[in-house]
Design a protein around this motif. Structure first.
Motif, mmCIF file in Angstrom:
data_model
loop_
_atom_site.group_PDB
_atom_site.id
_atom_site.type_symbol
_atom_site.label_atom_id
_atom_site.label_comp_id
_atom_site.label_asym_id
_atom_site.label_seq_id
_atom_site.Cartn_x
_atom_site.Cartn_y
_atom_site.Cartn_z
ATOM 1 N N GLY A 270 0.676 -1.376 -0.163
ATOM 2 C CA GLY A 270 -0.426 0.071 0.085
ATOM 3 C C GLY A 270 0.622 1.236 -0.038
ATOM 4 N N ARG A 271 1.697 1.471 0.233
ATOM 5 C CA ARG A 271 3.012 2.184 -0.155
ATOM 6 C C ARG A 271 2.925 3.011 -0.590
ATOM 7 N N GLY A 272 2.769 2.537 -2.362
ATOM 8 C CA GLY A 272 2.029 3.199 -3.515
ATOM 9 C C GLY A 272 1.785 3.904 -3.433
ATOM 10 N N LEU A 273 -0.160 3.761 -2.471
ATOM 11 C CA LEU A 273 -1.331 4.555 -2.847
ATOM 12 C C LEU A 273 -0.558 6.177 -1.728
ATOM 13 N N LEU A 274 0.569 6.457 -0.887
ATOM 14 C CA LEU A 274 0.859 7.255 -0.984
ATOM 15 C C LEU A 274 1.828 8.562 -1.810
ATOM 16 N N ASN A 287 12.630 3.445 8.691
ATOM 17 C CA ASN A 287 13.655 2.946 7.826
ATOM 18 C C ASN A 287 13.880 1.348 8.243
ATOM 19 N N ALA A 288 12.884 0.999 6.755
ATOM 20 C CA ALA A 288 12.816 -0.094 6.578
ATOM 21 C C ALA A 288 11.981 -0.057 5.932
ATOM 22 N N ALA A 289 11.622 -1.002 4.029
ATOM 23 C CA ALA A 289 11.218 -0.975 3.259
ATOM 24 C C ALA A 289 10.495 -2.568 2.571
ATOM 25 N N ILE A 290 9.415 -3.317 1.579
ATOM 26 C CA ILE A 290 9.452 -4.090 1.072
ATOM 27 C C ILE A 290 9.492 -2.937 -0.812
ATOM 28 N N SER A 291 10.925 -3.687 -1.468
ATOM 29 C CA SER A 291 10.265 -3.422 -2.501
ATOM 30 C C SER A 291 9.761 -4.020 -3.402
ATOM 31 N N GLY A 292 9.475 -3.193 -4.899
ATOM 32 C CA GLY A 292 9.086 -4.099 -6.326
ATOM 33 C C GLY A 292 8.012 -4.564 -5.640
ATOM 34 N N ILE A 300 6.660 -0.322 -5.903
ATOM 35 C CA ILE A 300 7.630 0.293 -6.141
ATOM 36 C C ILE A 300 9.173 -0.334 -6.594
ATOM 37 N N SER A 301 9.370 0.597 -7.957
ATOM 38 C CA SER A 301 10.173 0.313 -8.469
ATOM 39 C C SER A 301 11.422 -0.438 -7.096
#
Length: 319
Positions: A270-274, A287-292, A300-301
């Motif tokens: 859901g980060r791409g909704l921001l 301080n972390a993320a799941i990418s792709g 998010i790429s």
């Protein structure tokens, strides 16, 4: 109040539920700035980035209301059984070549069968022999025996989200319980695995529910905490749910940082909704993320994320 509680946290004293509740209506910018100070003090500028792959998709027996893979709902999702060893290795190698240090295979269903565990463990051993990437796994409510097998195959960390608070859990799933989740987490820890566990924000929970979940994660000694933002999917019961605002997500992350000062707070689905793809949230204590890409939604790429991480002054590393 913010400064008083920040000082308490920096002196390595835990804040309690009553303390955390006081942060709900405080000035947002001051709260987020203070949360980021706590992050810098305890975690430095390390940034833990990972990717996931949908290793088995659809036909899930569980009725989690947010999930497109549940057989209880009408969401359109690709269905397939466990991916083969070479496909899982190919994705691991690709992600590692782009600077990703963790890689997780996620499978649909309540749990894998014993035969499927044998298959996936062979895949993990195959990856481990050919790629120097940290392995994570997410296979539902596995048994202690299965956790031991996963550990022996090279898996370092197991993912199992609490999803929400104990109070709210019954509203989102009735085919398994909050205690089933906790039992699986404790069995994974007993088998020697690290555990990654967090939840989804936007499931009709209150800020009190979010705080209660954070406190449960603290009691379970969870250090890696994915925070997902509900992405309403057509065909699921939550398809018309409102999307959380960026300020709501910033406040959630900041309060979590006060409760869990040494944890890795990982922006996930859901980060791409921001509108800023999470940039402001990474200045609020994350301080972390799941990418792709996620399991059934676009993410998010890796290139975009690596650029953002560098721009914010973080350093990619295993935390």
């Amino acid at each position: 109040m913010i400064q008083k509680l920040k000082k308490k946290v920096l002196n390595e004293h835990e804040i309690n539920r009553q303390d955390a509740m006081k942060l709900i209506h405080t000035d947002l910018d001051e709260l987020c700035f203070s949360a980021d100070e706590i992050r810098k003090y305890f975690c430095g500028n390390g940034f833990d980035i990972c990717t996931i792959i949908n290793g088995k998709s659809g036909k899930c027996s569980e009725n989690c209301k947010y999930c497109a893979q549940s057989s209880h709902y009408t969401a359109c999702v690709e269905e397939y059984s466990l991916l083969d060893h070479d496909r899982l290795l190919k994705e691991a190698v690709y992600n590692h070549s782009r600077g990703i240090l963790r890689y997780s295979v996620v499978t649909s269903g309540r749990k894998l069968t014993d035969e499927e565990i044998v298959h996936i463990c062979k895949s993990y051993k195959h990856i481990k022999s050919n790629c120097n990437i940290a392995l994570c796994a997410s296979h539902g409510l596995s048994s202690y025996k299965q956790f031991v097998q996963l550990k022996e195959s090279g898996v370092k960390r197991y993912h199992n989200n609490l999803e929400t608070s104990r109070r709210n859990f019954i509203n989102i799933c009735t085919t398994h319980t909050y205690d089933d989740k906790i039992t699986a987490i404790k069995n994974a820890q007993k088998a020697g695995l690290e555990v990654c566990s967090g939840g989804i924000m936007g499931l009709g929970e209150t800020m009190k529910d979010r705080i209660d979940m954070a406190l449960d994660l603290r009691r379970l000694f969870i250090k890696s905490i994915p925070i997902n933002i509900l992405n309403p999917i057509q065909g699921t019961p939550y398809e018309k749910s409102p999307i959380l605002t960026m300020d709501e997500v910033r406040r959630i992350i900041a309060i979590f940082r006060f409760i869990l000062p040494k944890a890795t707070l990982r922006l996930a689905g859901g980060r791409g909704l921001l509108e800023d793809k999470g940039k402001s949230v990474f200045k609020s204590g994350a301080n972390a993320a799941i990418s792709g890409d996620m399991l059934t939604t676009k993410g998010i790429s890796i290139d975009e994320d690596m650029n953002m991480i560098s721009e914010l002054g973080f350093e990619v590393k295993i935390i």
